[in-house]
Motif scaffolding. Structure first.
Motif, PDB file in Angstrom:
ATOM      1  N   MET A   1       0.846  -1.185   0.000  1.00 18.88           N
ATOM      2  CA  MET A   1       0.000   0.000   0.000  1.00 18.88           C
ATOM      3  C   MET A   1       0.882   1.235   0.000  1.00 18.88           C
ATOM      4  SD  MET A   1      -2.814   1.241   2.828  1.00 18.88           S
ATOM      5  CE  MET A   1      -3.894  -0.135   2.453  1.00 18.88           C
ATOM      6  N   SER A   2       0.511   2.241  -0.814  1.00 15.41           N
ATOM      7  CA  SER A   2       1.286   3.469  -0.899  1.00 15.41           C
ATOM      8  C   SER A   2       0.377   4.661  -0.634  1.00 15.41           C
ATOM      9  CB  SER A   2       1.928   3.598  -2.281  1.00 15.41           C
ATOM     10  OG  SER A   2       2.709   4.766  -2.365  1.00 15.41           O
ATOM     11  N   LEU A   3       0.900   5.656   0.091  1.00  9.82           N
ATOM     12  CA  LEU A   3       0.117   6.819   0.486  1.00  9.82           C
ATOM     13  C   LEU A   3       0.829   8.099   0.084  1.00  9.82           C
ATOM     14  CD1 LEU A   3      -0.682   5.766   4.171  1.00  9.82           C
ATOM     15  CD2 LEU A   3      -2.220   5.543   2.218  1.00  9.82           C
ATOM     16  N   GLN A   4       0.034   9.141  -0.184  1.00 13.40           N
ATOM     17  CA  GLN A   4       0.542  10.498  -0.338  1.00 13.40           C
ATOM     18  C   GLN A   4      -0.048  11.322   0.806  1.00 13.40           C
ATOM     19  OE1 GLN A   4       2.534  11.934  -2.783  1.00 13.40           O
ATOM     20  NE2 GLN A   4       2.905  10.015  -3.867  1.00 13.40           N
ATOM     21  N   VAL A   5       0.803  11.910   1.629  1.00 12.60           N
ATOM     22  CA  VAL A   5       0.340  12.590   2.833  1.00 12.60           C
ATOM     23  C   VAL A   5       0.768  14.046   2.795  1.00 12.60           C
ATOM     24  CG1 VAL A   5       0.439  12.649   5.350  1.00 12.60           C
ATOM     25  CG2 VAL A   5       0.517  10.459   4.151  1.00 12.60           C
ATOM     26  N   GLY A   6      -0.197  14.942   3.037  1.00 16.05           N
ATOM     27  CA  GLY A   6       0.113  16.357   3.194  1.00 16.05           C
ATOM     28  C   GLY A   6       0.229  16.687   4.665  1.00 16.05           C
ATOM     29  N   LEU A   7       1.363  17.240   5.072  1.00 15.50           N
ATOM     30  CA  LEU A   7       1.627  17.488   6.490  1.00 15.50           C
ATOM     31  C   LEU A   7       1.652  18.983   6.760  1.00 15.50           C
ATOM     32  CD1 LEU A   7       2.330  16.222   9.233  1.00 15.50           C
ATOM     33  CD2 LEU A   7       4.730  16.413   8.611  1.00 15.50           C
ATOM     34  N   ASP A   8       0.681  19.433   7.544  1.00 11.48           N
ATOM     35  CA  ASP A   8       0.658  20.825   7.979  1.00 11.48           C
ATOM     36  C   ASP A   8       1.599  20.970   9.169  1.00 11.48           C
ATOM     37  OD1 ASP A   8       0.160  23.387   8.757  1.00 11.48           O
ATOM     38  OD2 ASP A   8      -2.009  23.154   9.010  1.00 11.48           O
ATOM     39  N   LEU A   9       2.700  21.688   8.967  1.00  8.53           N
ATOM     40  CA  LEU A   9       3.697  21.806  10.025  1.00  8.53           C
ATOM     41  C   LEU A   9       3.249  22.723  11.157  1.00  8.53           C
ATOM     42  CD1 LEU A   9       6.964  21.994   7.906  1.00  8.53           C
ATOM     43  CD2 LEU A   9       5.948  20.021   9.032  1.00  8.53           C
ATOM     44  N   GLY A  10       2.137  23.430  10.972  1.00  8.44           N
ATOM     45  CA  GLY A  10       1.590  24.242  12.045  1.00  8.44           C
ATOM     46  C   GLY A  10       2.473  25.430  12.379  1.00  8.44           C
ATOM     47  N   HIS A  11       2.374  25.875  13.627  1.00  6.57           N
ATOM     48  CA  HIS A  11       3.128  27.035  14.096  1.00  6.57           C
ATOM     49  C   HIS A  11       4.153  26.585  15.133  1.00  6.57           C
ATOM     50  CE1 HIS A  11       0.181  29.414  12.000  1.00  6.57           C
ATOM     51  NE2 HIS A  11      -0.799  28.953  12.763  1.00  6.57           N
ATOM     52  N   GLN A  12       5.259  27.295  15.163  1.00  5.09           N
ATOM     53  CA  GLN A  12       6.315  26.967  16.111  1.00  5.09           C
ATOM     54  C   GLN A  12       6.062  27.693  17.427  1.00  5.09           C
ATOM     55  OE1 GLN A  12      10.262  27.851  14.773  1.00  5.09           O
ATOM     56  NE2 GLN A  12      11.227  27.229  16.682  1.00  5.09           N
ATOM     57  N   LEU A  13       5.938  26.910  18.490  1.00  5.42           N
ATOM     58  CA  LEU A  13       5.850  27.440  19.850  1.00  5.42           C
ATOM     59  C   LEU A  13       7.157  27.088  20.543  1.00  5.42           C
ATOM     60  CD1 LEU A  13       4.315  28.688  22.255  1.00  5.42           C
ATOM     61  CD2 LEU A  13       3.319  26.424  22.671  1.00  5.42           C
ATOM     62  N   LYS A  14       7.870  28.089  20.999  1.00  2.00           N
ATOM     63  CA  LYS A  14       9.182  27.819  21.585  1.00  2.00           C
ATOM     64  C   LYS A  14       9.411  28.729  22.777  1.00  2.00           C
ATOM     65  CE  LYS A  14      11.729  31.007  18.566  1.00  2.00           C
ATOM     66  NZ  LYS A  14      12.837  31.117  17.575  1.00  2.00           N
ATOM     67  N   GLY A  15      10.437  28.394  23.553  1.00  2.00           N
ATOM     68  CA  GLY A  15      10.767  29.215  24.704  1.00  2.00           C
ATOM     69  C   GLY A  15      11.875  28.590  25.521  1.00  2.00           C
ATOM     70  N   ARG A  47      16.033  25.049  26.476  1.00  2.47           N
ATOM     71  CA  ARG A  47      15.156  25.537  25.419  1.00  2.47           C
ATOM     72  C   ARG A  47      14.253  24.409  24.923  1.00  2.47           C
ATOM     73  NH1 ARG A  47      16.657  30.503  23.626  1.00  2.47           N
ATOM     74  NH2 ARG A  47      18.716  31.233  24.298  1.00  2.47           N
ATOM     75  N   TYR A  48      13.036  24.779  24.514  1.00  2.00           N
ATOM     76  CA  TYR A  48      12.112  23.806  23.950  1.00  2.00           C
ATOM     77  C   TYR A  48      11.488  24.381  22.689  1.00  2.00           C
ATOM     78  CZ  TYR A  48       7.942  26.458  25.241  1.00  2.00           C
ATOM     79  OH  TYR A  48       6.972  27.423  25.309  1.00  2.00           O
ATOM     80  N   SER A  49      10.991  23.514  21.824  1.00  2.00           N
ATOM     81  CA  SER A  49      10.254  23.945  20.635  1.00  2.00           C
ATOM     82  C   SER A  49       9.300  22.833  20.234  1.00  2.00           C
ATOM     83  CB  SER A  49      11.203  24.282  19.479  1.00  2.00           C
ATOM     84  OG  SER A  49      11.971  23.150  19.113  1.00  2.00           O
ATOM     85  N   VAL A  50       8.127  23.230  19.738  1.00  5.50           N
ATOM     86  CA  VAL A  50       7.116  22.260  19.348  1.00  5.50           C
ATOM     87  C   VAL A  50       6.262  22.872  18.245  1.00  5.50           C
ATOM     88  CG1 VAL A  50       5.565  23.050  21.201  1.00  5.50           C
ATOM     89  CG2 VAL A  50       5.221  20.801  20.179  1.00  5.50           C
ATOM     90  N   SER A  51       5.858  22.050  17.276  1.00  7.05           N
ATOM     91  CA  SER A  51       4.964  22.495  16.213  1.00  7.05           C
ATOM     92  C   SER A  51       3.534  22.142  16.591  1.00  7.05           C
ATOM     93  CB  SER A  51       5.333  21.826  14.884  1.00  7.05           C
ATOM     94  OG  SER A  51       6.600  22.259  14.440  1.00  7.05           O
ATOM     95  N   VAL A  52       2.655  23.139  16.571  1.00  6.93           N
ATOM     96  CA  VAL A  52       1.262  22.932  16.980  1.00  6.93           C
ATOM     97  C   VAL A  52       0.334  23.637  15.998  1.00  6.93           C
ATOM     98  CG1 VAL A  52       1.823  22.708  19.432  1.00  6.93           C
ATOM     99  CG2 VAL A  52       1.304  24.967  18.491  1.00  6.93           C
ATOM    100  N   PRO A  53      -0.901  23.142  15.835  1.00  9.52           N
ATOM    101  CA  PRO A  53      -1.900  23.888  15.069  1.00  9.52           C
ATOM    102  C   PRO A  53      -2.312  25.150  15.824  1.00  9.52           C
ATOM    103  CG  PRO A  53      -2.542  21.577  15.392  1.00  9.52           C
ATOM    104  CD  PRO A  53      -1.403  21.852  16.314  1.00  9.52           C
ATOM    105  N   ALA A  54      -2.979  26.056  15.127  1.00 12.18           N
ATOM    106  CA  ALA A  54      -3.508  27.242  15.796  1.00 12.18           C
ATOM    107  C   ALA A  54      -4.464  26.810  16.903  1.00 12.18           C
ATOM    108  CB  ALA A  54      -4.222  28.137  14.787  1.00 12.18           C
ATOM    109  N   GLY A  55      -4.386  27.489  18.038  1.00  9.14           N
ATOM    110  CA  GLY A  55      -5.249  27.131  19.158  1.00  9.14           C
ATOM    111  C   GLY A  55      -4.721  27.720  20.450  1.00  9.14           C
ATOM    112  N   THR A  56      -5.294  27.274  21.560  1.00  4.71           N
ATOM    113  CA  THR A  56      -4.893  27.734  22.889  1.00  4.71           C
ATOM    114  C   THR A  56      -4.329  26.555  23.671  1.00  4.71           C
ATOM    115  OG1 THR A  56      -6.600  29.443  22.873  1.00  4.71           O
ATOM    116  CG2 THR A  56      -5.667  28.850  25.009  1.00  4.71           C
ATOM    117  N   TYR A  57      -3.204  26.789  24.350  1.00  3.69           N
ATOM    118  CA  TYR A  57      -2.459  25.703  24.975  1.00  3.69           C
ATOM    119  C   TYR A  57      -2.049  26.062  26.401  1.00  3.69           C
ATOM    120  CZ  TYR A  57      -2.158  24.009  20.217  1.00  3.69           C
ATOM    121  OH  TYR A  57      -2.489  23.569  18.967  1.00  3.69           O
ATOM    122  N   SER A  58      -1.836  25.020  27.201  1.00  2.00           N
ATOM    123  CA  SER A  58      -1.129  25.138  28.469  1.00  2.00           C
ATOM    124  C   SER A  58       0.143  24.309  28.355  1.00  2.00           C
ATOM    125  CB  SER A  58      -1.991  24.650  29.632  1.00  2.00           C
ATOM    126  OG  SER A  58      -2.337  23.281  29.459  1.00  2.00           O
TER     127      SER A  58
END
Length: 363
Positions: A1-15, A47-58
């Motif tokens: 089985m073969s797939l084509q996947v579109g990956l939304d990298l989202g926004h970078q949240l870092k600190g 330091r940390y960094s994470v890719s997340v979709p738009a939204g509200t986070y804790s």
């Protein structure tokens, strides 16, 4: 089985994890719907960094406080409950509060001569702190903990008949740290142990691959699986030999959930049964695990692209299913990574209802 996947990298949240943190173990962002996004961390720079979709986070940081000693620092969890709105790349530092810690030292007089290492581990009653210390040849240990109530456990690595066993003796005693050093804590081994043994048999898979094991989770532990960054004091792993046999000793009268983990390759595992058998070890017990057939392996491949059509490399691809062909009550987990062309190739057990998880590379 073969797939084509579109990956939304989202926004970078870092600190940066600031305050009293010495080293950072992990950081995770939690969306309002409960979805967890683990971050990439540099433990020393904090330091940390994470890719997340738009939204509200804790945010939650798991860290070890800065101490003047080289070992024995506790692991602490800090929940930053500020709502962090992410609509574009964002920066959010985490300020962990200063926490006083106190020296805890003692001995395990009944430990005896071990063929491997031994540790004492502490788990706070609120699940927000833990610690560990190696037990020396003279049976002594020392660690540092904040004020609180703790379950005191032992973790012993021993060379068994079929490989290396890691034996968790959960709640061998209790400890209260009340704002002062604890100079002489005595940790006692349980009064009695019983033997858990059995055989893992999979028709068509002989010998059982090296690295396979049976997990044994003490069900008295309230935080088992909940806080993965704390030192695990409740899980034992018993090595499965190539013959399928396993054996280990565990505290009598404790309750355990069991599961077989069979290593098909470096990146593919079978886990069964889905509903773990529960035992109370009131004496020596035999628990066998049997599958009527080894699942057939099939190729699963694909390409991961960004929304603009560019190939995305270094994406971790995980395929999981609990509906494998020809066998019941068995789960599969297979992991791979995309190459520079965005391509991934997995070999997975035949089945349906696979869930594919794509974890973007660290920003």
């Amino acid at each position: 089985m073969s797939l084509q996947v579109g990956l939304d990298l989202g926004h970078q949240l870092k600190g940066v994890v600031r305050g009293s943190a010495g080293t950072v173990v992990s950081v995770k962002a939690q969306a309002q719907d409960g979805t967890i996004f683990p971050a990439s961390v540099d433990s020393l720079s904090r330091r940390y960094s994470v890719s997340v979709p738009a939204g509200t986070y804790s945010l939650t940081a798991c860290y070890r406080p800065a101490l003047s000693v080289f070992s024995g620092a506790p692991t602490l969890i800090f929940d930053d409950l500020r709502p962090i709105a992410v609509q574009a790349d964002s920066v959010a530092d985490i300020e962990v509060p200063k926490t006083d810690v106190f020296a805890v030292s003692g001995e395990v007089p009944d430990l005896g001569t071990q063929t491997g290492s031994a540790l004492v581990r502490f788990t706070a009653s609120d699940g927000k702190a833990g610690g560990e210390a190696f037990i020396s040849m003279d049976k002594r240990f020392s660690a540092y903990l904040p004020a609180g109530s703790y379950a005191t456990s032992l973790v012993i690595t021993a060379f068994g008949d079929f490989g290396t066993n890691h034996l968790g003796i959960y709640n061998a005693g209790s400890l209260t740290v009340a704002g002062a050093d604890v100079p002489q804590l005595t940790v006692q081994l349980p009064a009695s142990f019983s033997t858990l043994l059995g055989k893992v048999q999979i028709t068509g898979l002989n010998p059982i691959p090296s690295g396979s094991f049976v997990s044994v989770i003490d069900t008295a532990a309230p935080f088992a699986g909940a806080n993965e960054c704390l030192p695990d004091a409740w899980t034992s792993s018993l090595a499965i030999g190539q013959s399928g046999d396993y054996r280990g000793i565990l505290p009598t009268d404790h309750g355990f959930d069991l599961k077989a983990h069979v290593k098909l390759s470096d990146s593919a595992w079978l886990l069964f049964p889905l509903v773990s058998p529960h035992i109370t070890l009131s004496g020596n017990i035999r628990q066998d695990f049997t599958l009527s057939a080894a699942p057939q392996m099939i190729p699963l491949s694909g390409i991961v692209r960004s929304p603009d059509g560019a190939a995305v490399d270094n994406v971790v691809v995980t395929a999981t299913s609990e509906r494998l062909a020809g066998v019941d009550q068995v789960a599969a987990s297979v992991t791979g990574r995309t190459n520079s062309l965005g391509e991934f190739q997995l070999s997975v057990p035949a089945g349906s209802d696979y869930t594919l998880t794509f974890t973007p590379p660290a920003p």
